[in-house]
Design an enzyme around this catalytic site. Sequence first.
Site, mmCIF file in Angstrom:
data_model
loop_
_atom_site.group_PDB
_atom_site.id
_atom_site.type_symbol
_atom_site.label_atom_id
_atom_site.label_comp_id
_atom_site.label_asym_id
_atom_site.label_seq_id
_atom_site.Cartn_x
_atom_site.Cartn_y
_atom_site.Cartn_z
ATOM 1 N N HIS A 80 0.909 -1.212 0.078
ATOM 2 C CA HIS A 80 -0.032 -0.199 0.139
ATOM 3 C C HIS A 80 0.911 1.189 -0.022
ATOM 4 O O HIS A 80 1.790 1.144 0.746
ATOM 5 C CB HIS A 80 -0.842 0.170 1.362
ATOM 6 C CG HIS A 80 -1.850 1.225 1.317
ATOM 7 N ND1 HIS A 80 -3.070 1.166 0.497
ATOM 8 C CD2 HIS A 80 -1.768 2.465 1.811
ATOM 9 C CE1 HIS A 80 -3.531 2.208 0.884
ATOM 10 N NE2 HIS A 80 -2.924 3.168 1.734
ATOM 11 N N ASP A 159 -16.148 3.291 5.260
ATOM 12 C CA ASP A 159 -14.983 4.118 4.804
ATOM 13 C C ASP A 159 -15.376 4.935 3.666
ATOM 14 O O ASP A 159 -14.925 6.091 3.496
ATOM 15 C CB ASP A 159 -13.669 3.075 4.815
ATOM 16 C CG ASP A 159 -12.676 4.126 4.158
ATOM 17 O OD1 ASP A 159 -12.263 4.917 5.088
ATOM 18 O OD2 ASP A 159 -12.065 4.046 3.076
ATOM 19 N N ARG A 166 -14.889 13.334 4.318
ATOM 20 C CA ARG A 166 -13.721 14.121 4.837
ATOM 21 C C ARG A 166 -12.990 14.696 3.863
ATOM 22 O O ARG A 166 -12.380 15.737 4.018
ATOM 23 C CB ARG A 166 -12.605 12.769 5.275
ATOM 24 C CG ARG A 166 -12.963 12.140 6.707
ATOM 25 C CD ARG A 166 -12.134 11.067 6.910
ATOM 26 N NE ARG A 166 -10.716 11.192 6.604
ATOM 27 C CZ ARG A 166 -9.906 10.118 6.541
ATOM 28 N NH1 ARG A 166 -10.259 8.959 6.156
ATOM 29 N NH2 ARG A 166 -8.544 10.477 6.563
ATOM 30 N N SER A 181 -8.893 4.264 8.386
ATOM 31 C CA SER A 181 -9.328 4.189 6.894
ATOM 32 C C SER A 181 -8.725 2.970 6.205
ATOM 33 O O SER A 181 -9.213 1.989 5.252
ATOM 34 C CB SER A 181 -9.429 5.508 6.144
ATOM 35 O OG SER A 181 -9.299 5.361 4.883
ATOM 36 N N LYS A 185 -9.811 -1.254 5.213
ATOM 37 C CA LYS A 185 -10.002 -2.020 3.963
ATOM 38 C C LYS A 185 -8.907 -3.203 3.737
ATOM 39 O O LYS A 185 -9.074 -4.153 3.026
ATOM 40 C CB LYS A 185 -9.565 -0.800 2.998
ATOM 41 C CG LYS A 185 -10.697 0.215 2.758
ATOM 42 C CD LYS A 185 -10.613 1.155 1.872
ATOM 43 C CE LYS A 185 -9.550 2.158 2.394
ATOM 44 N NZ LYS A 185 -9.290 3.398 1.880
HETATM 45 N N1 URA Z 1 -5.939 6.543 1.987
HETATM 46 C C1 URA Z 1 -6.921 6.070 2.421
HETATM 47 O O1 URA Z 1 -7.501 4.883 1.915
HETATM 48 N N2 URA Z 1 -7.548 6.704 3.523
HETATM 49 C C2 URA Z 1 -6.929 7.818 4.021
HETATM 50 O O2 URA Z 1 -7.844 8.200 4.881
HETATM 51 C C3 URA Z 1 -6.278 8.571 3.609
HETATM 52 C C4 URA Z 1 -5.256 7.748 2.494
#
Ligand code: URA
Length: 405
Positions: A80, A159, A166, A181, A185
């Site tokens: 990621h 999310d 957000r 967040s 995931k």
């Molecule tokens: N990437 C995400 O998936 N969530 C965030 O809050 C910031 C970056």
Amino acid sequence: MMVEIIEKVRRKETLTKKEIQDFLTGYLKGEVKDYQMSAFLMAICLNGLSLEEVLAFVECYIQSGKQLSFAQEDCLVDKHSTGGVGDKTTLIVVPIVAALGVPVIKMSGRGLGLTGGTIDKLESIPGYQVERSLEEIRKQVKDIGMVVCSATEDIAPLDKKTYALRDVTGTVSSIPLIAISIMSKKIAGGAKKFVFDMKYGEGALLETKEEVVALADLINKIAEHYHCKAEFVYSDMSKPLGYTVGNRLEVYEAMAVLKDNLKGELYDKCVHLASHMVALSKKISLEEAIKEVIEVLENKKAWEKFQAWIAYQKGDLEKMELAIEPIPYLAHKEGTLQKIHAKEIAMLAKQLGAGRDSLEDEINPSSGVVLLKKEGDFVKKNEKIAYLYTEKQTIPNMDSCFEIL
Ligand code: URA
């Protein structure tokens, strides 16, 4: 009741698990309104959350959707990136790792604002199918050991809803909210081992290395709670990664690394990330993993895996072309190229047609920028320093992208 919960966060009092659950599930059902959620998120941005509260949030986010599981769970490894300009590492790292027998299921997103999205890059390959059902994902990972597809709708829908809010309420750059967040995931997505590319600097979600280290620390605590293993690599993203910014241009650069072993910062970064993933999955030392990674780059096994992967998802590399005449950009003065500003380059690429302001906007897959010089190079006045690819009639001024001293 909901107002009391918001007030508790404002007064820096700790929320109970039940209060968190009630508020978040109420939001998902539409009982908690966007304006209440906005106030709640802003109070969290200002006052933070305890680890217990963070874990309760993560659990609610996960429970709001499906949780995936895969037969290869023990060796499956995910990567990621917290977002970077010109970051095409997924296109290179995933086939490298898969060529070494480490399975990867990578669910990615589209670009929005200044961030580029892996899914847009892949969609710039004619025919490439980004949507995969769970059954297709399972079959593909069994057949070729890797999948890169768009995130399924039903993973952590809480999310998705909260992130959209957000984005428009100035509440993105909160360490606990980012950690919740990302990790909800990741955990719902079914991998147990992760390598995080943590970006800091101008244009990144968090500007300072200290903040990014604090985010990594929180991500690590969440990972431990779920018996997952996380590793972290840190990158300064104040300049673009590699030579290209723009979807199809970035695919070409990724292919040059895999096929021709194009050396430079991008190559080094990919070797670094891939080696961490291989070491984590195979439980070998980083030194051994680096050797294996360089070997599959040099013997072209990673390039073969890339081709097999793109073909499996119906992409046709033969049909890919830029079909736009590049416009040279000339240095406005003589001197040393001191700085290439990532944020300005990303804004420029977006104006050229490579990015979007809202998810409905159309992008031109061939648009973008090719940088011909790196920081530290000496340039003469009127020397070509970049090529712009666009079908737009007006070419924006780019002088602020390059600092020449
Ligand atoms: N990437 C995400 O998936 N969530 C965030 O809050 C910031 C970056």
